[in-house]
Design an enzyme around this catalytic site. Structure first.
Site, short mmCIF file in Angstrom:
data_model
loop_
_atom_site.label_atom_id
_atom_site.label_comp_id
_atom_site.label_asym_id
_atom_site.label_seq_id
_atom_site.Cartn_x
_atom_site.Cartn_y
_atom_site.Cartn_z
N CYS A 361 0.82 -1.22 0.00
CA CYS A 361 0.00 0.00 0.00
C CYS A 361 0.86 1.27 0.00
CB CYS A 361 -0.96 0.01 1.18
SG CYS A 361 -0.16 -0.12 2.79
N HIS A 492 -1.82 0.47 7.50
CA HIS A 492 -2.34 0.80 6.17
C HIS A 492 -2.04 2.26 5.87
CE1 HIS A 492 -4.47 0.05 2.56
NE2 HIS A 492 -5.59 0.70 2.86
N ASP A 513 -8.05 4.59 -2.00
CA ASP A 513 -7.51 3.45 -1.24
C ASP A 513 -6.88 2.47 -2.23
OD1 ASP A 513 -7.00 1.23 0.37
OD2 ASP A 513 -8.82 1.51 1.56
#
EC number: 3.4.19.12
Length: 579
Positions: A361, A492, A513
Site C-alpha cells: 500500500c 495501512h 484506497d
C-alpha cells in the site's frame, strides 16, 4: 513330660529340653511368644520376656511353683518342669546381678518380684550394655556357651549376692533372710518415689529418673534433628522446583517472544520469503491451478512483468486515470447536500496486484502522489524525464536515498535493504524518497485523538486549510493545484484527494484506497455515476478512529542547499506534532 516355656513344646526328659532350647531357640531365630519380637539372641530374649511382659508375672508364678515343690504339692513331672524353669530364670538373674552392680536388693521391690517399673527402666539399659559387651568380646560359639553356663550356673541372691547350690536353697534363703523385703508392699515403702515429667513413669531413684529423662531428651533431639533434616530437604526440593518453574517460564517467554518476532517479520515483509517478483509468480501459479487463469494468460503476464522490472517502470495494469475530472463533473451537477468541495491536482489511482497484495500500500500511494507531481509543471525541474516507477524500482530508489545519508535510523531498522523483500514502507520512507528527489514536503503527526470517541477533528481541519488556502469563497467545486496528501496509520496507508464541506458544517475526506480494485474505481468514470459509488471514497470524522495518523504534504521544490540541510536534519527524524 516337660513343657517349653517359650514355645510350649513338650519333651520327655530334661536333656531333651536342653537340646530343644539349644537347637530351636538358640541356633534358630528366637521369637517372643507374647509380642513376636525377633532378631535377638536367646539371652536378650529371656531378658526381654522378664522385663517387657511383666503383666504375665512369670517370676511370681515360678516362686509359687517352687513353694509348691517345697511343700510337696505337685507331682514329679511338674517338679522337674518347674525346676528347669527356675534354674533358667535364676541363672539369668544371677548372671545379670553378678555382672551389673546396679542390679541389687536396693533396685528390687520388697515383694521380691520384677514387676516394678523402676527396675525395668534401669536394668533394661544396663542389661543391653552387658549383652552388647558380651557380643563384642566373644564370637557366636562362645556366646552360646556362656548362655548355656549362665542358664545352669548356681543361683545368686538378688538382694545380698549369696550363691546357693540349687534354686530350692536360694528360695529358702530369700524366704528366711529377706522376708521383710518380700512381705513389705511397695505402697508402704518409705523410699521416695520420682515421677517422670514426660511419661509419668515412677522411679525409686533420682539417678534412674535422670537417665530415663535423658532417653526422652535424646529421642526428642533425634526427632528434632530429623525434622530439621527433612525441613532442609523440603526447602532444597522447593528451591529446585522453583528454579525449574522459572526456567520453564523463561523458556516459554523466549519462545513466545521469538514467535512474535517472526510474526512481525512476516507481517512487515522481513522474513526473506521473496519480494514482488516471487509473490507475483507464485500467486499467478495458484490462479492457474484453480482454473481462474489460462496458462497463456499466465505467460503473457509474466512476460509483461519481466519487461516492467527490466525498465523499472510500472506496467499501468493497476492504474485508473480521469477520476478527479469525473468527480468534478458529478459535484457540479449533483451532491445537493454538499456546500463546497475541494480537489487536489489530477491524480491517478493505483491498486495492489498479485505481486504486492498485503504489503504494497505504501508503494502504491507513492505512485499516486508521484503521478500527480509528474502532471504538474512546477515539479518538472526535479522530476524531469521520470515515469511512475514499479515497486522494485521504488525500493531501489529508497535504498539509494539511504546511501546518500538520509534517515540512517530508518535504514537500520530495515537492515538497509528493501529490494527482494516485502518490507512495508511508511511516511518516513516516502518523505526520504521525495526529499532525495528535491521535492519539498513535511510530516505532520496527529499522535493522539483530539475529539470525542477517539476521533481526530483536528486532522480534518488541517486538510481543509491545506486545500482551501488558495481561494476564499468562490464556486461550489474547487480544483486546486495542490498535490494529494499521503495519509498513514497503523497497518495501512491511503491518499487524500479532496475534502467536502457539507451544509450541516461537517467535513468529509475524499480518499483513494490502494486496496480498492480497478473495477470499483472505474464505476466513478460513468456519466450517470450514482451517489452510492462515492461511498468507497468518503470518510467522515467518525470513520477515522485509529490512535495515530501521519500525513506527508508536498509544498514545492527544494534547492540543492535545502536538500543538503534536510539530509543533515534527517539524522534525527522530527515531525510537526498536533496537538
Amino acid at each position: 513330660m516337660l513343657s517349653c516355656d517359650i514355645c510350649g513344646e513338650t519333651v520327655t526328659s530334661e536333656p531333651d529340653m536342653k537340646t530343644h532350647l539349644l537347637i530351636v531357640h538358640m541356633e534358630n531365630e528366637v521369637i517372643c511368644p507374647f509380642c513376636k519380637l525377633s532378631g535377638v539372641n536367646y539371652d536378650e530374649m529371656c531378658f526381654h520376656i522378664e522385663t517387657a511382659h511383666c503383666e504375665q508375672n512369670e517370676l511370681e508364678r515360678n516362686f509359687e511353683r517352687i513353694n509348691a515343690i517345697q511343700y510337696g504339692t505337685s507331682d514329679n513331672r511338674k517338679d522337674n518342669t518347674l525346676q528347669c524353669r527356675t534354674e533358667v530364670n535364676s541363672g539369668i538373674l544371677s548372671a545379670c546381678a553378678s555382672n551389673h552392680p546396679k542390679i541389687s536388693a536396693q533396685s528390687l521391690p520388697k515383694d521380691g518380684t520384677l514387676k516394678h517399673k523402676a527396675f525395668y527402666s534401669e536394668n533394661l539399659t544396663e542389661s543391653r550394655k552387658f549383652l552388647k559387651s558380651k557380643e563384642e568380646q566373644c564370637d557366636l560359639s562362645k556366646i552360646k556357651g556362656s548362655i548355656y553356663e549362665t542358664m545352669y550356673s548356681p543361683p545368686e541372691c538378688p538382694f545380698c549376692g549369696k550363691i546357693e547350690d540349687c534354686s530350692q536353697d536360694m528360695e529358702a534363703h530369700v524366704k528366711t533372710k529377706h522376708a521383710n523385703l518380700l512381705d513389705t508392699p511397695l505402697e508402704d515403702c518409705d523410699q521416695p518415689l520420682y515421677d517422670c515429667p514426660m511419661c509419668g513413669l515412677i522411679c525409686t531413684n533420682y539417678r534412674i529418673l535422670q537417665e530415663h529423662v535423658d532417653l526422652h531428651l535424646e529421642e526428642s533431639n533425634f526427632g528434632q534433628g530429623m525434622d530439621r533434616i527433612q525441613c532442609s530437604r523440603d526447602l532444597e526440593l522447593a528451591h529446585q522446583l522453583q528454579q525449574e518453574e522459572d526456567r520453564k517460564r523463561r523458556s516459554e517467554e523466549s519462545r513466545q517472544e521469538m514467535e512474535e518476532f517472526q510474526k512481525l517479520r512476516r507481517q512487515y515483509g522481513l522474513d526473506n520469503s521473496g519480494g514482488y517478483k516471487q509473490q507475483q509468480l507464485r500467486n499467478m501459479e495458484i490462479e492457474v491451478n484453480r482454473g481462474r487463469m489460462h496458462p497463456s494468460e499466465f505467460h503473457r503476464r509474466k512476460a509483461d512483468m519481466m519487461e516492467s522490472l527490466a525498465i523499472g517502470i510500472d506496467d499501468g495494469k493497476t492504474k485508473t486515470s480521469g477520476i478527479i475530472e469525473a468527480l468534478c463533473r458529478y459535484y457540479q451537477n449533483a451532491a445537493t447536500d454538499v456546500k463546497r468541495v475541494w480537489f487536489s491536482a489530477v491524480v491517478d489511482h493505483f491498486h495492489s496486484s498479485f505481486g504486492d497484495k498485503g504489503w504494497g500500500c505504501g508503494y502504491r500511494n507513492f505512485q499516486m502522489l508521484l503521478s500527480s507531481l509528474l502532471q504538474n509543471d512546477v515539479y518538472d525541474g526535479c522530476l524531469k524525464g521520470m515515469s511512475v516507477p514499479c515497486i522494485p524500482k521504488i525500493q531501489s530508489m529508497i535504498e539509494d536515498a539511504w546511501k546518500e545519508g538520509f534517515d540512517p535510523q530508518g535504514a537500520s531498522q530495515l537492515n538497509n535493504r528493501l529490494q527482494g523483500t516485502k518490507a512495508w514502507i511508511g511516511a518516513c520512507e516516502v518523505y526520504t524518497l521525495l526529499t532525495s528527489l528535491r521535492v519539498k514536503c513535511h510530516i505532520v503527526d496527529f499522535h493522539k485523538a483530539t475529539g470525542p470517541l477517539g476521533t481526530h477533528p483536528r486532522l480534518f481541519e488541517w486538510i481543509l486549510n491545506y486545500y482551501s488556502s488558495e481561494r476564499e469563497g468562490g464556486p461550489k467545486v474547487v480544483c486546486t493545484s495542490k498535490p494529494p496528501i499521503y495519509l498513514q496509520h497503523q497497518g495501512h496507508s491511503r491518499t487524500v484527494v479532496g475534502i467536502e464541506e457539507r451544509k450541516n458544517r461537517t467535513l468529509c475526506l475524499l480518499i483513494f484506497d490502494p486496496g480498492c480494485p480497478s473495477r470499483e474505481m472505474q464505476k466513478l468514470l460513468k456519466q450517470d455515476m450514482e451517489a452510492s459509488s462515492l461511498k468507497q471514497l468518503r470518510k467522515f470524522v467518525g470513520n477515522l478512529k485509529h490512535k495515530q495518523y501521519q500525513i506527508v504534504a508536498v509544498e514545492g521544490v527544494l534547492s540543492s542547499e535545502e536538500k543538503v540541510a534536510r539530509r543533515q536534519a534527517s539524522q534525527v527524524f522530527t515531525a510537526e506534532k498536533i496537538p
